[in-house]
Design a protein around this motif. Structure first.
Motif, PDB file in Angstrom:
ATOM      1  N   ALA A 250      54.787  34.800  68.404  1.00 58.72           N
ATOM      2  CA  ALA A 250      53.673  35.303  67.601  1.00 58.72           C
ATOM      3  C   ALA A 250      52.479  34.364  67.639  1.00 58.72           C
ATOM      4  N   VAL A 251      52.738  33.051  67.707  1.00 59.59           N
ATOM      5  CA  VAL A 251      51.633  32.090  67.815  1.00 59.59           C
ATOM      6  C   VAL A 251      50.806  32.373  69.064  1.00 59.59           C
ATOM      7  N   GLY A 252      51.489  32.604  70.186  1.00 58.80           N
ATOM      8  CA  GLY A 252      50.778  32.923  71.422  1.00 58.80           C
ATOM      9  C   GLY A 252      50.067  34.258  71.353  1.00 58.80           C
ATOM     10  N   ALA A 253      50.704  35.251  70.735  1.00 61.72           N
ATOM     11  CA  ALA A 253      50.101  36.576  70.611  1.00 61.72           C
ATOM     12  C   ALA A 253      48.819  36.514  69.787  1.00 61.72           C
ATOM     13  N   ILE A 254      48.836  35.772  68.706  1.00 60.53           N
ATOM     14  CA  ILE A 254      47.642  35.650  67.859  1.00 60.53           C
ATOM     15  C   ILE A 254      46.522  34.937  68.603  1.00 60.53           C
ATOM     16  N   ARG A 255      46.875  33.932  69.408  1.00 62.56           N
ATOM     17  CA  ARG A 255      45.847  33.244  70.197  1.00 62.56           C
ATOM     18  C   ARG A 255      45.152  34.229  71.148  1.00 62.56           C
ATOM     19  N   ALA A 256      45.947  35.101  71.768  1.00 63.73           N
ATOM     20  CA  ALA A 256      45.367  36.099  72.676  1.00 63.73           C
ATOM     21  C   ALA A 256      44.437  37.045  71.925  1.00 63.73           C
ATOM     22  N   LEU A 257      44.847  37.478  70.749  1.00 65.73           N
ATOM     23  CA  LEU A 257      44.019  38.377  69.943  1.00 65.73           C
ATOM     24  C   LEU A 257      42.728  37.688  69.503  1.00 65.73           C
ATOM     25  N   ASN A 258      42.830  36.416  69.107  1.00 65.31           N
ATOM     26  CA  ASN A 258      41.635  35.671  68.689  1.00 65.31           C
ATOM     27  C   ASN A 258      40.642  35.530  69.831  1.00 65.31           C
ATOM     28  N   GLN A 259      41.173  35.275  71.031  1.00 63.57           N
ATOM     29  CA  GLN A 259      40.282  35.059  72.180  1.00 63.57           C
ATOM     30  C   GLN A 259      39.567  36.334  72.609  1.00 63.57           C
ATOM     31  N   THR A 260      40.115  37.481  72.229  1.00 66.13           N
ATOM     32  CA  THR A 260      39.470  38.760  72.564  1.00 66.13           C
ATOM     33  C   THR A 260      38.807  39.396  71.337  1.00 66.13           C
TER      34      THR A 260
END
Length: 331
Positions: A250-260
């Motif tokens: 989930a930490v990685g998933a949230i980073r992806a969402l933040n970057q987009t």
């Protein structure tokens, strides 16, 4: 309640370093040893250490970890289970030794009264471990078919509960990011009960979309990759709710969402699994399914001591209920 300051003081690093490590910031230049120390301290502080018996017993238990240390730090659930087992053993004055599966396989004799296996094992591994002729309890897997006591969390009900929670908040487009695991010797791909429950329950509700399923590994890097894949493939049809197989994913998933620039939870809701220490310190803090690893550890030691004194009793499977911990990453 444990704070980042508490972790920083015990790990002897700065507060900002702790924060970046707990958020799996891959731009942070620290040694693997420092990263390991911070993550282990964070998990240790989750547990209120119970006082050791004044007098040790003569019992020694070997805890066999399925994962290597590097794998463990990318999926902290198994480390959390280990601490639960160690804490109960400590309370009872039982000596413990942690050993990897690869290492114990090379041993001819094992100086212990019992084994606690943490993780996922296959027929070949069980057969080899049973040659030691010691009582065995398996944590994290149903091993009744191998006539072994087993303790695990009820992830099937938890998955239904997440889906019901989303639907109560009018979120009916629900995706899943899930890891795939395989056993060591036979390299068998293990079916995940959460993915099976997700598919079956959403079919029952007429809400199933196979294109909303993304599979990888239980790591932050995989969570980042899979969410980026979902964003690219689904575009405006990206689900408003996601089930994520572990907090680290989930930490990685949230980073992806933040970057987009896809806001969490305003555009995408995230609910993950296991409630490891990092879940409280991510940005935003993770809504997650809490597994009672302390009780699982206690039960594992109880079953093992029973088995030591009564080797002929039928094997048991004990499943522990979970609960949803609501934080900032979801409605």
């Amino acid at each position: 309640m444990t704070t980042i300051k508490d972790i920083a003081e015990k790990a002897d690093v700065s507060i900002s370093t702790v924060s970046r490590i707990l958020n799996y910031d891959d731009t942070l230049a620290v040694t693997p040893e420092t990263r390991q120390r911070v993550l282990e301290v964070a998990e240790e502080l989750q547990y209120k250490k119970r006082p050791r018996k004044k007098h040790k017993t003569s019992t020694k238990v070997m805890i066999i970890q399925w994962h290597t240390m590097s794998e463990e730090l990318s999926d902290l659930y198994y480390l959390q289970l280990q601490y639960g087992v160690e804490n109960m053993a400590n309370r009872l004055g039982i000596e413990t030794e942690v050993i990897t599966l690869d290492k114990i396989m090379k041993e001819k004799n094992v100086a212990a009264e019992g084994l606690v296996l943490i993780g996922k094992f296959d027929y070949t591994e069980f057969k080899l471990l049973k040659q030691f002729e010691l009582p065995i309890v398996v944590v994290g897997q149903n091993a009744l078919e191998f006539d072994l006591d087993s303790v695990h969390s009820d992830y099937e009900t938890a998955t239904k509960n997440i889906i019901d929670h989303y639907r109560r908040h009018h979120i009916n487009d629900i995706g899943i990011l899930i890891g795939e695991e395989s056993t060591g010797q036979e390299r068998q791909l293990l079916p995940d009960p959460r993915l099976q429950t997700y598919a079956n329950y959403l079919r029952f509700l007429n809400l199933y979309h196979p294109e909303y399923i993304f599979k990888g590994a239980f790591t932050p890097e995989s969570g980042f990759k899979l969410m980026n894949q979902a964003i690219a493939q689904l575009g405006d049809n990206l689900p408003h709710g996601f089930i994520v197989g572990s907090d680290t994913m989930a930490v990685g998933a949230i980073r992806a969402l933040n970057q987009t620039n896809l806001a969490v939870p305003d555009r995408v809701n995230i609910i993950s699994f296991n409630d490891v220490a990092i879940a409280k310190f991510t940005t935003p803090a993770l809504s997650t399914i809490h597994s009672d690893t302390a009780s699982i550890g206690e039960e594992a030691i109880k079953l093992l001591t029973e088995r030591i004194h009564d080797p002929e009793r039928p094997a048991r499977l004990v499943a522990f209920a979970t609960k949803l911990i609501k934080r900032e990453s979801s409605v």
